[in-house]
Design a protein around this motif. Structure first.
Motif, PDB file in Angstrom:
ATOM      1  N   ASN A  52       0.808  -1.226   0.000  1.00  0.00           N
ATOM      2  CA  ASN A  52       0.000   0.000   0.000  1.00  0.00           C
ATOM      3  C   ASN A  52       0.842   1.278   0.000  1.00  0.00           C
ATOM      4  O   ASN A  52       0.329   2.346   0.277  1.00  0.00           O
ATOM      5  CB  ASN A  52      -0.955  -0.008   1.207  1.00  0.00           C
ATOM      6  CG  ASN A  52      -0.230  -0.316   2.511  1.00  0.00           C
ATOM      7  OD1 ASN A  52       0.990  -0.331   2.546  1.00  0.00           O
ATOM      8  ND2 ASN A  52      -0.981  -0.565   3.567  1.00  0.00           N
ATOM      9  N   GLY A 154      -5.753  -9.671  17.169  1.00  0.00           N
ATOM     10  CA  GLY A 154      -6.888  -9.677  16.258  1.00  0.00           C
ATOM     11  C   GLY A 154      -6.881  -8.495  15.310  1.00  0.00           C
ATOM     12  O   GLY A 154      -7.888  -8.158  14.695  1.00  0.00           O
ATOM     13  N   ASP A 156      -4.693  -6.071  12.145  1.00  0.00           N
ATOM     14  CA  ASP A 156      -4.088  -6.325  10.825  1.00  0.00           C
ATOM     15  C   ASP A 156      -2.739  -7.032  10.946  1.00  0.00           C
ATOM     16  O   ASP A 156      -2.399  -7.881  10.125  1.00  0.00           O
ATOM     17  CB  ASP A 156      -3.893  -4.994  10.074  1.00  0.00           C
ATOM     18  CG  ASP A 156      -5.183  -4.514   9.441  1.00  0.00           C
ATOM     19  OD1 ASP A 156      -6.085  -5.351   9.239  1.00  0.00           O
ATOM     20  OD2 ASP A 156      -5.286  -3.310   9.154  1.00  0.00           O
ATOM     21  N   SER A 157      -1.979  -6.684  11.988  1.00  0.00           N
ATOM     22  CA  SER A 157      -0.665  -7.327  12.157  1.00  0.00           C
ATOM     23  C   SER A 157      -0.837  -8.832  12.349  1.00  0.00           C
ATOM     24  O   SER A 157      -0.094  -9.620  11.764  1.00  0.00           O
ATOM     25  CB  SER A 157       0.076  -6.758  13.366  1.00  0.00           C
ATOM     26  OG  SER A 157       0.368  -5.424  13.163  1.00  0.00           O
ATOM     27  N   GLU A 160      -1.716 -10.379   9.047  1.00  0.00           N
ATOM     28  CA  GLU A 160      -0.574 -10.342   8.132  1.00  0.00           C
ATOM     29  C   GLU A 160       0.484 -11.371   8.537  1.00  0.00           C
ATOM     30  O   GLU A 160       1.001 -12.123   7.714  1.00  0.00           O
ATOM     31  CB  GLU A 160       0.036  -8.937   8.146  1.00  0.00           C
ATOM     32  CG  GLU A 160       1.094  -8.736   7.088  1.00  0.00           C
ATOM     33  CD  GLU A 160       1.614  -7.301   7.074  1.00  0.00           C
ATOM     34  OE1 GLU A 160       1.397  -6.613   6.080  1.00  0.00           O
ATOM     35  OE2 GLU A 160       2.235  -6.879   8.069  1.00  0.00           O
ATOM     36  N   HIS A 176      -7.226 -14.988  19.764  1.00  0.00           N
ATOM     37  CA  HIS A 176      -7.662 -13.610  20.007  1.00  0.00           C
ATOM     38  C   HIS A 176      -8.560 -13.530  21.236  1.00  0.00           C
ATOM     39  O   HIS A 176      -9.346 -14.445  21.511  1.00  0.00           O
ATOM     40  CB  HIS A 176      -8.399 -13.104  18.750  1.00  0.00           C
ATOM     41  CG  HIS A 176      -8.883 -11.703  18.852  1.00  0.00           C
ATOM     42  ND1 HIS A 176      -8.161 -10.711  19.478  1.00  0.00           N
ATOM     43  CD2 HIS A 176     -10.032 -11.108  18.407  1.00  0.00           C
ATOM     44  CE1 HIS A 176      -8.844  -9.577  19.425  1.00  0.00           C
ATOM     45  NE2 HIS A 176      -9.976  -9.809  18.778  1.00  0.00           N
ATOM     46  N   ARG A 177      -8.476 -12.411  21.952  1.00  0.00           N
ATOM     47  CA  ARG A 177      -9.210 -12.299  23.214  1.00  0.00           C
ATOM     48  C   ARG A 177     -10.692 -11.964  23.067  1.00  0.00           C
ATOM     49  O   ARG A 177     -11.429 -11.978  24.042  1.00  0.00           O
ATOM     50  CB  ARG A 177      -8.521 -11.271  24.112  1.00  0.00           C
ATOM     51  CG  ARG A 177      -8.530  -9.845  23.591  1.00  0.00           C
ATOM     52  CD  ARG A 177      -7.785  -8.938  24.529  1.00  0.00           C
ATOM     53  NE  ARG A 177      -7.702  -7.576  24.023  1.00  0.00           N
ATOM     54  CZ  ARG A 177      -7.010  -6.620  24.612  1.00  0.00           C
ATOM     55  NH1 ARG A 177      -6.334  -6.862  25.725  1.00  0.00           N
ATOM     56  NH2 ARG A 177      -6.984  -5.408  24.096  1.00  0.00           N
ATOM     57  N   ARG A 178     -11.112 -11.587  21.844  1.00  0.00           N
ATOM     58  CA  ARG A 178     -12.541 -11.274  21.632  1.00  0.00           C
ATOM     59  C   ARG A 178     -13.070 -12.073  20.448  1.00  0.00           C
ATOM     60  O   ARG A 178     -12.304 -12.729  19.738  1.00  0.00           O
ATOM     61  CB  ARG A 178     -12.708  -9.784  21.310  1.00  0.00           C
ATOM     62  CG  ARG A 178     -12.396  -8.881  22.462  1.00  0.00           C
ATOM     63  CD  ARG A 178     -12.799  -7.456  22.165  1.00  0.00           C
ATOM     64  NE  ARG A 178     -12.090  -6.866  21.026  1.00  0.00           N
ATOM     65  CZ  ARG A 178     -12.657  -6.104  20.097  1.00  0.00           C
ATOM     66  NH1 ARG A 178     -13.958  -5.864  20.145  1.00  0.00           N
ATOM     67  NH2 ARG A 178     -11.937  -5.589  19.120  1.00  0.00           N
ATOM     68  N   LYS A 182     -10.376  -6.411  15.123  1.00  0.00           N
ATOM     69  CA  LYS A 182     -10.013  -5.039  14.763  1.00  0.00           C
ATOM     70  C   LYS A 182      -9.502  -4.980  13.324  1.00  0.00           C
ATOM     71  O   LYS A 182      -9.466  -3.921  12.714  1.00  0.00           O
ATOM     72  CB  LYS A 182      -8.853  -4.600  15.672  1.00  0.00           C
ATOM     73  CG  LYS A 182      -9.166  -3.491  16.617  1.00  0.00           C
ATOM     74  CD  LYS A 182      -7.865  -3.074  17.306  1.00  0.00           C
ATOM     75  CE  LYS A 182      -8.135  -2.149  18.445  1.00  0.00           C
ATOM     76  NZ  LYS A 182      -6.881  -1.838  19.154  1.00  0.00           N
ATOM     77  N   ILE A 239       0.184  -7.874  19.126  1.00  0.00           N
ATOM     78  CA  ILE A 239      -0.815  -7.195  19.972  1.00  0.00           C
ATOM     79  C   ILE A 239      -0.534  -5.701  20.112  1.00  0.00           C
ATOM     80  O   ILE A 239      -0.792  -5.105  21.155  1.00  0.00           O
ATOM     81  CB  ILE A 239      -0.913  -7.862  21.361  1.00  0.00           C
ATOM     82  CG1 ILE A 239       0.447  -7.858  22.073  1.00  0.00           C
ATOM     83  CG2 ILE A 239      -1.437  -9.285  21.246  1.00  0.00           C
ATOM     84  CD1 ILE A 239       0.360  -8.218  23.550  1.00  0.00           C
ATOM     85  N   ARG A 286      -0.537   4.996  11.864  1.00  0.00           N
ATOM     86  CA  ARG A 286       0.585   4.045  11.916  1.00  0.00           C
ATOM     87  C   ARG A 286       0.921   3.405  10.581  1.00  0.00           C
ATOM     88  O   ARG A 286       1.170   2.207  10.495  1.00  0.00           O
ATOM     89  CB  ARG A 286       0.263   2.920  12.886  1.00  0.00           C
ATOM     90  CG  ARG A 286       0.237   3.300  14.331  1.00  0.00           C
ATOM     91  CD  ARG A 286      -0.469   2.209  15.011  1.00  0.00           C
ATOM     92  NE  ARG A 286      -0.380   2.174  16.430  1.00  0.00           N
ATOM     93  CZ  ARG A 286      -1.216   1.457  17.158  1.00  0.00           C
ATOM     94  NH1 ARG A 286      -2.161   0.752  16.567  1.00  0.00           N
ATOM     95  NH2 ARG A 286      -1.099   1.438  18.445  1.00  0.00           N
ATOM     96  N   GLN A 287       0.853   4.174   9.546  1.00  0.00           N
ATOM     97  CA  GLN A 287       1.173   3.646   8.218  1.00  0.00           C
ATOM     98  C   GLN A 287       2.512   4.202   7.758  1.00  0.00           C
ATOM     99  O   GLN A 287       2.898   5.312   8.131  1.00  0.00           O
ATOM    100  CB  GLN A 287       0.083   4.053   7.210  1.00  0.00           C
ATOM    101  CG  GLN A 287      -1.283   3.521   7.558  1.00  0.00           C
ATOM    102  CD  GLN A 287      -1.300   2.011   7.609  1.00  0.00           C
ATOM    103  OE1 GLN A 287      -1.036   1.338   6.627  1.00  0.00           O
ATOM    104  NE2 GLN A 287      -1.597   1.466   8.775  1.00  0.00           N
TER     105      GLN A 287
END
Ligand code: NDP
Length: 315
Positions: A52, A154, A156-157, A160, A176-178, A182, A239, A286-287
């Protein structure tokens, strides 16, 4: 050792923010010094393909993109040192930045130190770091050929890293905790569609099993309280991150509650002459491209600041 030359600007950090700042400052003939850290290039050095970043139709590998940026900065005269800033003194001018090797002085500073991976904080996780527990799939994935691994998170990291790990691993479990994720829809779907990836959701990680290598992951269901052990030989953390700004906070640079450096006026911090760019300021986007954009802005702000200072001195 003391370096007596007073630089116009020291850029601390060498991710997309720092190197873009260096390119702009170098092209403005400010002869920036970049303290690139012991492992230059920032977080993109730990990633595989960057799809991207505009301008690369077929994507580009993270390390290659960073190497390109570094060569581009050098081409315009940026000096890049592989040194870590260990403390700073912003109480008087010129500013002082100490590394493990020497002391540097400058009229202005661009903080672009980025952010670091978060850990769960379990004793077993820390004990097994480097022995099957890692926060960098790109760095360590190769060692898990044919093995079963877990990726915690949970976002994008996590998606990926899990997708990347399927190149090597036999099986990847996203823990994942939920129930909700995300992660962006496209990255979640890519992981869901991958036959090597499965999901264990709504659980807390209790312990990484094993003495000298990872032998399993003990998790607890957050609704039923039921505990079970996932048979895995590797665990990858995904995380989130913490901004790398401690030495600046100690020098009086204002941060928010999570430690992200605050900007007051565009890229200016609360200390006149100290600017910030990239993930150390940015918990939201954070991109690579937003960090690079901010690096550009910080360099332009520095250029203006130095010109103003010179005008003041002359009048
Ligand atoms: P995120 O903050 O987006 O996600 C962190 C994940 O870890 C969340 O699911 C969170 O759970 C979970 N988590 C956090 N703390 C804990 C804990 N103590 N125990 C268990 N789970 C925990 O971070 P990412 O690193 O995934 O992404 C950061 C940014 O980078 C995002 O904006 C993302 O879009 C971007 N990014 C983009 C990529 C791309 O486009 N190629 C690739 C990677 C990242 P919960 O959901 O419950 O909060």
């Amino acid at each position: 050792m003391n370096n007596q030359e007073i630089k116009n600007v020291i850029v601390i950090g060498s991710g997309p923010a720092g190197l873009t700042a260096a390119i702009y400052a170098a092209r403005a003939e400010l002869k920036p010094l970049v303290l690139a850290g012991l492992k230059p290039g920032g977080q993109l050095m730990d990633t595989t393909e960057v799809e991207n970043f505009p301008g690369f139709i077929n994507g580009i590998m993270g390390p290659e993109l960073m190497d390109n940026m570094m060569q581009q900065a050098k081409r315009f005269g940026a000096e890049i040192l592989q040194e870590n800033a260990v403390s700073v003194d912003f109480s008087k001018k010129p500013f002082v930045v100490k590394t493990e090797k020497e002391e540097h002085k400058a009229k202005s500073i661009i903080i672009a130190t980025g952010a670091e991976a978060n850990w769960l904080g379990l004793p077993s996780e820390q004990r097994l770091r480097g022995k099957g527990v890692s926060a960098c799939a790109t760095c360590d994935g190769f060692f898990f050929k044919g093995k079963d691994v877990a990726v915690i998170g949970g976002g994008d990291s996590a998606m990926e890293e899990a997708t990347f790990l399927t190149k090597f691993a036999n099986k990847v479990i996203i823990v994942h905790r939920r129930e909700e994720f995300k992660a962006s829809k496209i990255m979640l779907k890519r992981a869901q569609d991958n036959p090597k990836i499965s999901f264990v959701t709504n659980v807390s990680v209790l312990e990484v099993m094993g003495e000298n290598s990872v032998e399993g992951l003990k998790v607890k269901d957050n609704s039923s309280g039921e505990e079970k052990t996932l048979p895995i030989q590797g665990m990858f953390l995904a995380i989130g991150h913490t901004p790398a700004g401690k030495i600046f906070t100690a020098a009086g640079v204002e941060t928010d509650a999570k430690g992200y450096i605050k900007v007051h006026n565009n890229t200016r911090t609360n200390i006149e002459g100290v600017f910030v760019a990239g993930d150390v300021n940015d918990p939201r986007y954070r991109q690579a491209i937003s960090a690079a954009g901010m690096g550009c802005m910080a360099a332009l702000d520095v250029e203006k600041f130095l010109a103003e200072q010179e005008t003041e001195l002359r009048s």
